[in-house]
Design a protein around this motif. Structure first.
Motif, PDB file in Angstrom:
ATOM      1  N   GLU A  40      11.200  -7.774  -5.079  1.00  0.00           N
ATOM      2  CA  GLU A  40      11.104  -6.614  -4.196  1.00  0.00           C
ATOM      3  C   GLU A  40      10.189  -6.858  -3.002  1.00  0.00           C
ATOM      4  O   GLU A  40      10.515  -6.486  -1.880  1.00  0.00           O
ATOM      5  CB  GLU A  40      10.575  -5.397  -4.965  1.00  0.00           C
ATOM      6  CG  GLU A  40      11.538  -4.839  -5.968  1.00  0.00           C
ATOM      7  CD  GLU A  40      10.929  -3.693  -6.759  1.00  0.00           C
ATOM      8  OE1 GLU A  40      10.011  -3.024  -6.230  1.00  0.00           O
ATOM      9  OE2 GLU A  40      11.376  -3.479  -7.887  1.00  0.00           O
ATOM     10  N   VAL A  41       9.025  -7.430  -3.240  1.00  0.00           N
ATOM     11  CA  VAL A  41       8.002  -7.577  -2.201  1.00  0.00           C
ATOM     12  C   VAL A  41       7.686  -9.058  -2.019  1.00  0.00           C
ATOM     13  O   VAL A  41       7.128  -9.681  -2.909  1.00  0.00           O
ATOM     14  CB  VAL A  41       6.717  -6.808  -2.583  1.00  0.00           C
ATOM     15  CG1 VAL A  41       5.704  -6.877  -1.462  1.00  0.00           C
ATOM     16  CG2 VAL A  41       7.022  -5.379  -2.956  1.00  0.00           C
ATOM     17  N   THR A  76       5.873 -10.243   0.633  1.00  0.00           N
ATOM     18  CA  THR A  76       4.747 -10.425   1.554  1.00  0.00           C
ATOM     19  C   THR A  76       3.405 -10.639   0.869  1.00  0.00           C
ATOM     20  O   THR A  76       2.427 -10.971   1.529  1.00  0.00           O
ATOM     21  CB  THR A  76       4.636  -9.204   2.492  1.00  0.00           C
ATOM     22  OG1 THR A  76       4.503  -8.034   1.697  1.00  0.00           O
ATOM     23  CG2 THR A  76       5.853  -9.096   3.385  1.00  0.00           C
ATOM     24  N   TYR A  77       3.309 -10.427  -0.444  1.00  0.00           N
ATOM     25  CA  TYR A  77       2.038 -10.556  -1.166  1.00  0.00           C
ATOM     26  C   TYR A  77       2.073 -11.719  -2.144  1.00  0.00           C
ATOM     27  O   TYR A  77       3.110 -12.027  -2.716  1.00  0.00           O
ATOM     28  CB  TYR A  77       1.743  -9.302  -1.995  1.00  0.00           C
ATOM     29  CG  TYR A  77       1.617  -8.032  -1.211  1.00  0.00           C
ATOM     30  CD1 TYR A  77       0.533  -7.804  -0.383  1.00  0.00           C
ATOM     31  CD2 TYR A  77       2.578  -7.040  -1.321  1.00  0.00           C
ATOM     32  CE1 TYR A  77       0.415  -6.626   0.325  1.00  0.00           C
ATOM     33  CE2 TYR A  77       2.474  -5.854  -0.620  1.00  0.00           C
ATOM     34  CZ  TYR A  77       1.386  -5.653   0.207  1.00  0.00           C
ATOM     35  OH  TYR A  77       1.276  -4.493   0.899  1.00  0.00           O
ATOM     36  N   ASN A  96      -2.811  -1.148   1.562  1.00  0.00           N
ATOM     37  CA  ASN A  96      -1.694  -1.740   0.830  1.00  0.00           C
ATOM     38  C   ASN A  96      -1.489  -1.063  -0.517  1.00  0.00           C
ATOM     39  O   ASN A  96      -0.362  -0.937  -0.982  1.00  0.00           O
ATOM     40  CB  ASN A  96      -1.921  -3.241   0.658  1.00  0.00           C
ATOM     41  CG  ASN A  96      -1.767  -3.965   1.971  1.00  0.00           C
ATOM     42  OD1 ASN A  96      -0.673  -4.084   2.489  1.00  0.00           O
ATOM     43  ND2 ASN A  96      -2.877  -4.412   2.531  1.00  0.00           N
ATOM     44  N   LEU A 151       1.936   0.516  -2.252  1.00  0.00           N
ATOM     45  CA  LEU A 151       2.402   0.070  -3.562  1.00  0.00           C
ATOM     46  C   LEU A 151       2.417   1.188  -4.597  1.00  0.00           C
ATOM     47  O   LEU A 151       3.174   1.133  -5.567  1.00  0.00           O
ATOM     48  CB  LEU A 151       1.554  -1.100  -4.069  1.00  0.00           C
ATOM     49  CG  LEU A 151       1.757  -2.424  -3.343  1.00  0.00           C
ATOM     50  CD1 LEU A 151       0.786  -3.467  -3.860  1.00  0.00           C
ATOM     51  CD2 LEU A 151       3.188  -2.911  -3.485  1.00  0.00           C
TER      52      LEU A 151
END
Length: 129
Positions: A80-81, A83-84, A111, A115
Protein backbone atom coordinates in the motif's frame (compact mmCIF):
# COMPACT_ATOMS: atom_id res chain seq x y z
CA UNK A 1 15.87 -75.38 28.91
CA UNK A 2 19.39 -74.97 27.39
CA UNK A 3 17.74 -74.04 24.07
CA UNK A 4 15.94 -71.04 25.65
CA UNK A 5 19.22 -69.86 27.19
CA UNK A 6 20.90 -70.12 23.79
CA UNK A 7 18.00 -68.26 22.18
CA UNK A 8 18.20 -65.47 24.80
CA UNK A 9 21.98 -65.27 24.45
CA UNK A 10 21.65 -65.10 20.66
CA UNK A 11 19.12 -62.23 20.91
CA UNK A 12 21.46 -60.41 23.29
CA UNK A 13 24.41 -60.80 20.90
CA UNK A 14 22.33 -59.56 17.93
CA UNK A 15 21.03 -56.58 19.95
CA UNK A 16 24.59 -55.66 21.05
CA UNK A 17 25.81 -55.97 17.45
CA UNK A 18 23.07 -53.65 16.14
CA UNK A 19 23.70 -51.17 18.93
CA UNK A 20 27.42 -51.19 18.13
CA UNK A 21 26.80 -50.51 14.44
CA UNK A 22 24.49 -47.61 15.31
CA UNK A 23 27.06 -46.07 17.65
CA UNK A 24 29.70 -46.26 14.90
CA UNK A 25 27.38 -44.50 12.47
CA UNK A 26 26.63 -41.74 14.96
CA UNK A 27 30.26 -41.03 15.83
CA UNK A 28 31.37 -40.08 12.30
CA UNK A 29 32.63 -36.55 11.65
CA UNK A 30 30.86 -34.04 9.42
CA UNK A 31 32.77 -31.36 7.53
CA UNK A 32 30.94 -28.15 6.71
CA UNK A 33 32.34 -25.76 4.13
CA UNK A 34 31.17 -22.16 4.28
CA UNK A 35 31.42 -19.60 1.51
CA UNK A 36 34.05 -17.03 2.57
CA UNK A 37 31.72 -14.16 1.61
CA UNK A 38 28.99 -15.40 3.96
CA UNK A 39 30.51 -13.90 7.12
CA UNK A 40 31.07 -10.56 5.38
CA UNK A 41 27.48 -10.52 4.13
CA UNK A 42 26.19 -11.41 7.58
CA UNK A 43 28.16 -8.54 9.16
CA UNK A 44 26.74 -6.09 6.60
CA UNK A 45 23.21 -7.30 7.38
CA UNK A 46 23.81 -6.81 11.11
CA UNK A 47 24.95 -3.22 10.49
CA UNK A 48 21.88 -2.47 8.39
CA UNK A 49 19.51 -4.01 10.93
CA UNK A 50 21.10 -2.04 13.75
CA UNK A 51 20.67 1.23 11.89
CA UNK A 52 17.07 0.53 10.92
CA UNK A 53 15.60 -0.76 14.14
CA UNK A 54 17.28 1.14 16.93
CA UNK A 55 18.45 4.69 16.44
CA UNK A 56 17.60 8.19 17.60
CA UNK A 57 14.85 8.80 15.04
CA UNK A 58 11.10 8.67 15.43
CA UNK A 59 9.08 5.73 14.12
CA UNK A 60 5.43 4.78 13.90
CA UNK A 61 4.34 1.42 15.23
CA UNK A 62 1.43 0.01 13.22
CA UNK A 63 1.25 -3.56 14.54
CA UNK A 64 1.98 -5.64 17.63
CA UNK A 65 1.42 -9.39 17.77
CA UNK A 66 2.73 -12.77 16.65
CA UNK A 67 5.33 -13.41 13.95
CA UNK A 68 3.00 -14.61 11.19
CA UNK A 69 0.59 -11.70 11.52
CA UNK A 70 3.51 -9.26 11.73
CA UNK A 71 4.81 -10.59 8.40
CA UNK A 72 1.35 -10.20 6.87
CA UNK A 73 1.00 -6.66 8.21
CA UNK A 74 4.45 -5.72 6.89
CA UNK A 75 3.74 -7.11 3.41
CA UNK A 76 0.35 -5.40 3.26
CA UNK A 77 1.88 -2.11 4.35
CA UNK A 78 4.68 -2.34 1.77
CA UNK A 79 2.13 -3.00 -0.99
CA UNK A 80 0.00 0.00 0.00
CA UNK A 81 2.65 2.54 1.04
CA UNK A 82 5.95 2.61 -0.78
CA UNK A 83 7.28 5.89 0.63
CA UNK A 84 8.25 4.65 4.14
CA UNK A 85 10.83 2.23 5.43
CA UNK A 86 9.20 -0.64 7.28
CA UNK A 87 10.61 -3.44 9.39
CA UNK A 88 9.67 -6.10 11.93
CA UNK A 89 11.24 -5.85 15.38
CA UNK A 90 11.10 -8.57 18.01
CA UNK A 91 10.84 -7.42 21.60
CA UNK A 92 10.01 -10.28 23.92
CA UNK A 93 7.33 -11.64 23.69
CA UNK A 94 5.85 -9.84 20.65
CA UNK A 95 6.70 -8.80 17.13
CA UNK A 96 6.20 -5.18 16.13
CA UNK A 97 6.01 -3.48 12.75
CA UNK A 98 7.75 -0.11 12.74
CA UNK A 99 7.51 2.27 9.81
CA UNK A 100 9.29 5.47 8.91
CA UNK A 101 12.52 7.03 10.03
CA UNK A 102 11.64 10.60 11.00
CA UNK A 103 14.15 13.17 12.24
CA UNK A 104 11.68 15.26 14.22
CA UNK A 105 8.58 14.56 16.24
CA UNK A 106 6.61 17.08 14.18
CA UNK A 107 7.43 15.23 10.95
CA UNK A 108 6.46 11.92 12.60
CA UNK A 109 3.15 13.33 13.90
CA UNK A 110 2.19 14.60 10.42
CA UNK A 111 2.78 11.17 8.96
CA UNK A 112 1.05 9.47 11.89
CA UNK A 113 -2.08 11.50 11.16
CA UNK A 114 -2.11 10.13 7.60
CA UNK A 115 -1.46 6.55 8.70
CA UNK A 116 -4.13 6.63 11.43
CA UNK A 117 -6.79 6.54 8.68
CA UNK A 118 -5.72 3.02 7.67
CA UNK A 119 -4.10 1.96 10.98
CA UNK A 120 -6.18 3.45 13.82
CA UNK A 121 -4.05 1.86 16.56
CA UNK A 122 -0.77 3.29 15.21
CA UNK A 123 1.33 5.41 17.55
CA UNK A 124 4.68 7.20 17.74
CA UNK A 125 7.78 5.67 19.26
CA UNK A 126 11.36 6.76 19.68
CA UNK A 127 13.54 3.69 20.22
CA UNK A 128 16.43 4.00 22.64
CA UNK A 129 19.97 3.13 21.63
Amino acid sequence: MPYTKFKTLFKLVIFTFILGINSLAISQNVTLEQDPNFEQLLNEKRKINASITVNDRWKIQIFTGDNENAKKALLAFRKEVKTYDATIVFQTPVYKVWVGNFKTRIEAERNLKELKIKYPTAFLIKPNK
